[in-house]
Enzyme design. Structure first.
Site, PDB file in Angstrom:
ATOM      1  N   ARG A 107      93.787  -3.247  13.598  1.00  0.00           N
ATOM      2  CA  ARG A 107      93.795  -1.823  13.924  1.00  0.00           C
ATOM      3  C   ARG A 107      92.363  -1.303  13.969  1.00  0.00           C
ATOM      4  O   ARG A 107      91.488  -1.766  13.223  1.00  0.00           O
ATOM      5  CB  ARG A 107      94.575  -1.085  12.841  1.00  0.00           C
ATOM      6  N   THR A 380     101.391   1.999  24.582  1.00  0.00           N
ATOM      7  CA  THR A 380     101.112   0.776  23.837  1.00  0.00           C
ATOM      8  C   THR A 380     101.684  -0.376  24.656  1.00  0.00           C
ATOM      9  O   THR A 380     102.332  -0.146  25.667  1.00  0.00           O
ATOM     10  CB  THR A 380     101.779   0.889  22.452  1.00  0.00           C
ATOM     11  N   THR A 398      97.363  -1.717  21.526  1.00  0.00           N
ATOM     12  CA  THR A 398      97.310  -0.436  22.215  1.00  0.00           C
ATOM     13  C   THR A 398      95.895   0.112  22.359  1.00  0.00           C
ATOM     14  O   THR A 398      94.975  -0.282  21.644  1.00  0.00           O
ATOM     15  CB  THR A 398      98.162   0.603  21.453  1.00  0.00           C
ATOM     16  N   ASN A 400      96.250   3.481  22.519  1.00  0.00           N
ATOM     17  CA  ASN A 400      96.901   4.723  22.109  1.00  0.00           C
ATOM     18  C   ASN A 400      97.488   5.430  23.327  1.00  0.00           C
ATOM     19  O   ASN A 400      98.562   5.086  23.770  1.00  0.00           O
ATOM     20  CB  ASN A 400      95.989   5.637  21.302  1.00  0.00           C
ATOM     21  N   ASP A 422      95.323   9.376  15.983  1.00  0.00           N
ATOM     22  CA  ASP A 422      96.407   8.970  15.087  1.00  0.00           C
ATOM     23  C   ASP A 422      96.132   9.331  13.632  1.00  0.00           C
ATOM     24  O   ASP A 422      97.000   9.159  12.773  1.00  0.00           O
ATOM     25  CB  ASP A 422      96.667   7.465  15.212  1.00  0.00           C
ATOM     26  N   SER A 451      99.749   4.044  12.064  1.00  0.00           N
ATOM     27  CA  SER A 451     100.315   3.621  13.340  1.00  0.00           C
ATOM     28  C   SER A 451     101.835   3.583  13.259  1.00  0.00           C
ATOM     29  O   SER A 451     102.415   3.475  12.179  1.00  0.00           O
ATOM     30  CB  SER A 451      99.790   2.223  13.707  1.00  0.00           C
ATOM     31  N   SER A 452     102.475   3.658  14.432  1.00  0.00           N
ATOM     32  CA  SER A 452     103.926   3.468  14.523  1.00  0.00           C
ATOM     33  C   SER A 452     104.288   2.078  15.033  1.00  0.00           C
ATOM     34  O   SER A 452     105.475   1.762  15.188  1.00  0.00           O
ATOM     35  CB  SER A 452     104.539   4.517  15.469  1.00  0.00           C
ATOM     36  N   GLY A 472     105.531   2.810  22.918  1.00  0.00           N
ATOM     37  CA  GLY A 472     106.284   4.055  22.931  1.00  0.00           C
ATOM     38  C   GLY A 472     105.842   5.087  21.930  1.00  0.00           C
ATOM     39  O   GLY A 472     106.585   6.028  21.645  1.00  0.00           O
ATOM     40  N   GLY A 473     104.617   4.946  21.348  1.00  0.00           N
ATOM     41  CA  GLY A 473     104.156   5.964  20.413  1.00  0.00           C
ATOM     42  C   GLY A 473     105.135   6.138  19.267  1.00  0.00           C
ATOM     43  O   GLY A 473     105.578   5.171  18.647  1.00  0.00           O
TER      44      GLY A 473
END
Length: 570
Positions: A107, A380, A398, A400, A422, A451-452, A472-473
């Site tokens: 990340r 992403t 991603t 983002n 984020d 993050s998701s 898909g955020g």
């Protein structure tokens, strides 16, 4: 490899013929059920056919899933620049053939010059676009560091072999699809605004155009020849930092030199006897996925018709509570204490669901975070890989937003992320995906933003069952949860599962998002219970790329028809 495009085309034709044969066999059994590509030994499912085919070619040369991961990732950086990247970051969860599991966090991080209130004006209000568009929105990229760390531990083929296919397709060019042309054309103004002028991508695009990226090919060649330092030091680093400084960004050469990817223990839990392996913080995916699935487990969702009123209501109420906890408790574990075990405990989740009422919706205004005693983009991309040896990797990566910050390092040929969005720019204020954050996800130098992303692997009876993930955020977690339920609770095949219409709730805003193809007959009953329905005409919830191990040991792909996603296998 001058003949790479011919080889890829040939392989694609063979793969397509195999797929047609497999589909014909399946349709004889049940013609109403869609089936994905069936492979005997190995499979890659990703956002672009070029990347999937390159991953498969690496495994045909004797490489394993980790080798294929490196090659697929870099191929996506070329063929899918909206989200595939070397200027972003992500997460990987893996399972070895012998059952060993692990994860890696590559990340992005906040620059050393970042401050908690850097996106607020003198009155304390969030400055529009500052965290989403342009140089100030860029986090320190982690992708290249992640790839080299993975290869160092698990790779078997030379790194040069894994990088070369991406260099080749960057040089010879990729064919722009209809979806890509549309996306590029929509971003023309943002490209100019973020870069203070036109960039290489500023033109009117149409399907069938050839995109050659010679600058990116040179950057990839430097990485091939100099390793990780070919990105984080030397010419590429200097080009990147100088360009960002010209745009008033704050990333320095020291930021790049200090960046490190980190091994993380995955989140693990069971659902009706199946072991789920997913990503740990700073990804919220694993904990939230556990909360959703463990919250609905006692209700036996399989007893309700799939995507029926009661099924949707049950899943939504679990999602609502999980996202409320996400907003309060989750962040970078190197900076904040996260009560992971408590958040996933049956006792805690039973308490969270205690006020669930079948007769009415639970307003999100009445659902705060739970009490613990003592205490990422729509664009992403995800890819799933299983190799001939039985190893599996699930990777979500991603920039983002689509094309990230829209900052394009012209001389080096790649886009940079806008992951700084984020973070919680201001506690209680939504980010670009509408997600609310708290102090746990506040900005700090060197910190990783929440993050998701939810790369996930499922085991059944101590054997590999499924590899799954999606872009898909904020909808990533719910899309992964629904696909796991499709397979485990409703016994769907992989392509059948991926094709199902999806829905999403994230606590705030207090609404259920439905894809346009969803059965509208359940909307009125849900409205009468107090639910707000959001079904915009163009809403897409995730683009799931997954692999299912069938009962006969073969692999079935689920390549999402919502995008240009494609599977390759042998």
């Amino acid at each position: 490899m001058k003949n790479l495009l011919f080889i890829l085309t040939l392989c694609l034709c063979v793969s397509c013929n195999d797929q047609k044969t497999a589909l014909a066999r399946q349709e004889q059994l049940n013609p109403s059920i869609p089936r994905g590509l069936i492979a005997e030994k190995a499979m890659v499912v990703s956002a672009r056919v070029e990347a999937s085919e390159i991953g498969i070619e690496i495994m045909k040369q004797g490489g394993n899933a980790f080798d294929a991961m490196v090659a697929t990732h870099l191929a996506l950086a070329v063929a899918y620049p909206v989200a595939g990247n070397i200027g972003g970051g992500g997460f990987m969860v893996y399972r070895m053939e012998d059952g060993r599991i692990g994860g890696i966090d590559f990340r992005e991080t906040a620059p050393l010059a970042a401050t908690k209130n850097m996106y607020l004006d003198a009155q304390g209000n969030v400055i529009k676009d500052l965290s989403t568009l342009g140089a100030m929105s860029v986090g320190v990229p982690g992708s290249i560091a992640g790839l080299f760390k993975i290869h160092e531990k698990f790779g078997t083929l030379p790194m040069s072999t894994l990088i070369q296919p991406a260099i080749d397709i960057a040089t010879t060019g990729i064919i722009i699809t209809k979806n890509q042309a549309k996306g590029l054309n929509e971003k023309q103004e943002d490209f100019r605004k973020a870069n203070k002028g036109a960039i290489y991508f500023n033109k009117e695009w149409k399907a069938g155009d050839i995109l050659k990226q010679p600058a990116l090919a040179k950057t990839l060649a430097r990485i091939r020849d100099k390793g990780k330092d070919g990105f984080y030091k030397g010419k590429t680093a200097e080009i990147m930092v100088n360009y960002l400084n010209n745009l008033r960004g704050i990333i320095t050469l020291k930021d790049l030199e200090m960046y490190e990817a980190k091994w993380r223990d995955p989140i693990t839990f069971t659902y009706h006897g199946n072991k789920i392996i997913s990503m740990s913080p700073p990804s919220s995916g694993g904990i939230c996925l556990a909360q959703i699935l463990k919250s609905v487990e006692p209700y036996h969702p399989e007893q309700y018709a799939h995507n029926s009123e009661k099924y949707v209501q049950l899943i939504v109420e679990a999602e609502r509570r999980a996202y409320a906890d996400r907003a309060y408790y989750l962040g970078d574990p190197d900076f904040v204490k996260i009560p992971a075990e408590e958040l996933m405990s049956p006792q805690y989740l039973d308490h969270r669901m205690a006020d669930f009422n079948w007769d009415k919706a639970t307003p999100s205004t009445s659902v705060g975070h739970g009490k613990i005693p003592g205490y990422e983009s729509e664009e992403t991309t995800h890819y799933s890989i299983v190799d001939p040896f039985g190893n599996a990797v699930s990777v979500t990566t991603t920039l983002n937003g689509g094309y990230g910050s829209k900052v394009y390092v012209e001389e080096a040929g790649f886009f940079l992320n806008n992951e700084m969005d984020d973070f919680s720019a201001k506690p209680g204020e939504p980010n670009m995906f509408g997600l609310i954050g708290a102090e746990a996800n506040a900005i700090a130098p060197g910190k990783r933003m929440l993050s998701s992303m939810t790369p996930t692997i499922v085991e059944q009876n101590n054997a590999l069952k499924m590899v799954v993930g999606t872009p898909g955020g904020s909808t990533i977690i719910t899309s992964v949860a629904q696909n796991i339920l499709n397979v485990l609770a409703f016994d769907m095949g992989m392509q059948e599962s991926v094709n199902q219409p999806r829905f999403h709730h994230q606590w705030l805003p207090d609404e259920i998002k439905f894809e346009p193809s969803f059965n509208k007959e359940i909307f009125d009953p849900l409205k009468k219970l107090g639910y707000t329905i959001n079904q915009s005409n163009s809403l897409i919830i995730g683009k799931v790329d997954a692999i299912l191990v069938l009962s006969n040991g073969k692999l079935e792909a689920g390549a999402d028809p919502r995008g240009d996603d494609a599977a390759a296998g042998y």
